[in-house]
Enzyme design. Structure first.
Site, PDB file in Angstrom:
ATOM      1  N   HIS A  69      49.189  35.008  43.403  1.00  0.00           N
ATOM      2  CA  HIS A  69      48.224  33.738  43.778  1.00  0.00           C
ATOM      3  C   HIS A  69      48.375  33.587  45.152  1.00  0.00           C
ATOM      4  CE1 HIS A  69      46.953  29.587  43.461  1.00  0.00           C
ATOM      5  NE2 HIS A  69      47.782  29.356  44.431  1.00  0.00           N
ATOM      6  N   ARG A 127      42.586  36.112  50.144  1.00  0.00           N
ATOM      7  CA  ARG A 127      41.851  36.130  48.962  1.00  0.00           C
ATOM      8  C   ARG A 127      41.275  37.613  48.772  1.00  0.00           C
ATOM      9  NH1 ARG A 127      42.033  32.029  45.122  1.00  0.00           N
ATOM     10  NH2 ARG A 127      39.992  32.373  44.852  1.00  0.00           N
ATOM     11  N   ARG A 182      45.261  43.085  43.169  1.00  0.00           N
ATOM     12  CA  ARG A 182      44.999  42.838  41.685  1.00  0.00           C
ATOM     13  C   ARG A 182      44.478  44.094  41.132  1.00  0.00           C
ATOM     14  NH1 ARG A 182      43.009  36.762  42.661  1.00  0.00           N
ATOM     15  NH2 ARG A 182      45.023  35.648  42.195  1.00  0.00           N
ATOM     16  N   THR A 226      40.171  37.250  40.612  1.00  0.00           N
ATOM     17  CA  THR A 226      41.327  36.707  39.940  1.00  0.00           C
ATOM     18  C   THR A 226      41.465  37.456  38.418  1.00  0.00           C
ATOM     19  OG1 THR A 226      40.567  34.488  40.515  1.00  0.00           O
ATOM     20  CG2 THR A 226      41.889  34.706  38.396  1.00  0.00           C
ATOM     21  N   PHE A 252      44.040  27.562  28.559  1.00  0.00           N
ATOM     22  CA  PHE A 252      45.030  28.509  28.895  1.00  0.00           C
ATOM     23  C   PHE A 252      45.983  27.601  29.852  1.00  0.00           C
ATOM     24  CE2 PHE A 252      41.535  29.140  32.110  1.00  0.00           C
ATOM     25  CZ  PHE A 252      42.420  28.979  33.291  1.00  0.00           C
ATOM     26  N   LYS A 308      53.717  36.517  41.677  1.00  0.00           N
ATOM     27  CA  LYS A 308      54.234  35.961  40.319  1.00  0.00           C
ATOM     28  C   LYS A 308      55.068  36.712  39.577  1.00  0.00           C
ATOM     29  CE  LYS A 308      49.412  34.099  39.395  1.00  0.00           C
ATOM     30  NZ  LYS A 308      48.364  33.829  38.722  1.00  0.00           N
ATOM     31  N   ASN A 318      48.233  38.594  36.731  1.00  0.00           N
ATOM     32  CA  ASN A 318      47.324  38.801  37.679  1.00  0.00           C
ATOM     33  C   ASN A 318      48.227  39.189  38.863  1.00  0.00           C
ATOM     34  OD1 ASN A 318      47.635  36.163  38.315  1.00  0.00           O
ATOM     35  ND2 ASN A 318      45.137  36.188  38.550  1.00  0.00           N
ATOM     36  N   GLU A 331      49.593  23.323  48.858  1.00  0.00           N
ATOM     37  CA  GLU A 331      50.362  24.118  48.317  1.00  0.00           C
ATOM     38  C   GLU A 331      51.706  24.522  48.940  1.00  0.00           C
ATOM     39  OE1 GLU A 331      47.900  27.360  46.976  1.00  0.00           O
ATOM     40  OE2 GLU A 331      47.083  26.370  45.280  1.00  0.00           O
TER      41      GLU A 331
HETATM   42  P1  CMP Z   1      45.795  32.126  40.154  1.00  0.00           P
HETATM   43  O1  CMP Z   1      44.934  32.256  41.277  1.00  0.00           O
HETATM   44  O2  CMP Z   1      47.358  31.925  40.115  1.00  0.00           O
HETATM   45  O3  CMP Z   1      45.188  30.261  39.513  1.00  0.00           O
HETATM   46  C1  CMP Z   1      45.011  30.085  38.503  1.00  0.00           C
HETATM   47  C2  CMP Z   1      45.186  31.122  37.270  1.00  0.00           C
HETATM   48  O4  CMP Z   1      44.779  30.810  35.898  1.00  0.00           O
HETATM   49  C3  CMP Z   1      44.642  32.207  37.688  1.00  0.00           C
HETATM   50  O5  CMP Z   1      45.338  32.848  38.862  1.00  0.00           O
HETATM   51  C4  CMP Z   1      45.018  33.012  36.236  1.00  0.00           C
HETATM   52  O6  CMP Z   1      46.096  33.891  36.597  1.00  0.00           O
HETATM   53  C5  CMP Z   1      45.042  32.118  35.445  1.00  0.00           C
HETATM   54  N1  CMP Z   1      43.947  32.254  34.442  1.00  0.00           N
HETATM   55  C6  CMP Z   1      42.668  32.116  34.736  1.00  0.00           C
HETATM   56  N2  CMP Z   1      41.842  32.328  33.705  1.00  0.00           N
HETATM   57  C7  CMP Z   1      42.784  32.547  32.551  1.00  0.00           C
HETATM   58  C8  CMP Z   1      42.621  32.670  31.331  1.00  0.00           C
HETATM   59  N3  CMP Z   1      41.517  32.761  30.559  1.00  0.00           N
HETATM   60  N4  CMP Z   1      43.762  33.096  30.420  1.00  0.00           N
HETATM   61  C9  CMP Z   1      44.810  32.793  31.147  1.00  0.00           C
HETATM   62  N5  CMP Z   1      45.138  32.668  32.438  1.00  0.00           N
HETATM   63  C10 CMP Z   1      44.108  32.460  33.240  1.00  0.00           C
END
Ligand code: CMP
Length: 143
Positions: A115, A85, A102, A91, A57, A9, A112, A126
């Site tokens: 992805h 994963r 992470r 996450t 979000f 990211k 984070n 994707e």
């Molecule tokens: P990702 O695996 O890219 O898929 C969805 C993304 O949403 C996840 O990683 C996080 O970076 C993001 N995400 C999940 N929960 C929140 C949150 N509470 N606030 C902001 N971003 C979030």
């Protein structure tokens, strides 16, 4: 052979983590099938994260993922979806084990670092969303 979509990211690109992250997947033994540095459009971001469109979000997520270049990759190998994963960790980096990407590099759930597709269906979706067929290379990898 199984393939998955992995993306460093904007925070990971800005923090010069691309090399380290690529090295982890290479060292694990996976085969790189495609990779590119790219700027995600608003439209692509909204499509990619469509399943989160009703989350509070969502706006923040789209703004962040379009805030700078990402490094998009397709990795190939046995059980690569689940293993990638595991290598990424939870996450929320606060819950991610040490020695995961992470866990080692992230602090907040929004930023984070990485992805990765969470299932066979999302991997297919994707990969098709981010890569043209001719951008994926089929070759023999001997070790
Ligand atoms: P990702 O695996 O890219 O898929 C969805 C993304 O949403 C996840 O990683 C996080 O970076 C993001 N995400 C999940 N929960 C929140 C949150 N509470 N606030 C902001 N971003 C979030």
């Amino acid at each position: 052979m199984e393939r998955t979509f992995v993306m460093v990211k904007p925070d990971g690109v800005q923090r010069n983590l691309v090399g380290d992250i690529v090295a982890r997947f290479e060292s694990k033994g996976f085969k790189l099938a495609g990779a590119k540095l790219m700027q995600i459009s608003q439209n692509l971001a909204e499509t990619h994260y469509g399943e989160h469109s009703d989350k509070p979000f969502f706006g923040e997520l789209v703004d962040f993922i379009t805030s700078g270049p990402v490094f998009a990759m397709v990795w190939e190998g046995e059980n690569v979806i689940a293993t990638a994963r595991k290598m990424m960790g939870a996450t929320n980096p606060q819950d991610a084990d040490v020695a995961t990407i992470r866990g080692d590099f992230g602090l907040t759930v929004g930023k984070n670092v990485i992805h990765g597709s969470d299932s066979e269906e999302s991997a297919k979706r994707e990969i098709e969303l981010f890569f043209l067929n001719e951008e994926l290379v089929d070759y023999q990898k001997n070790q």
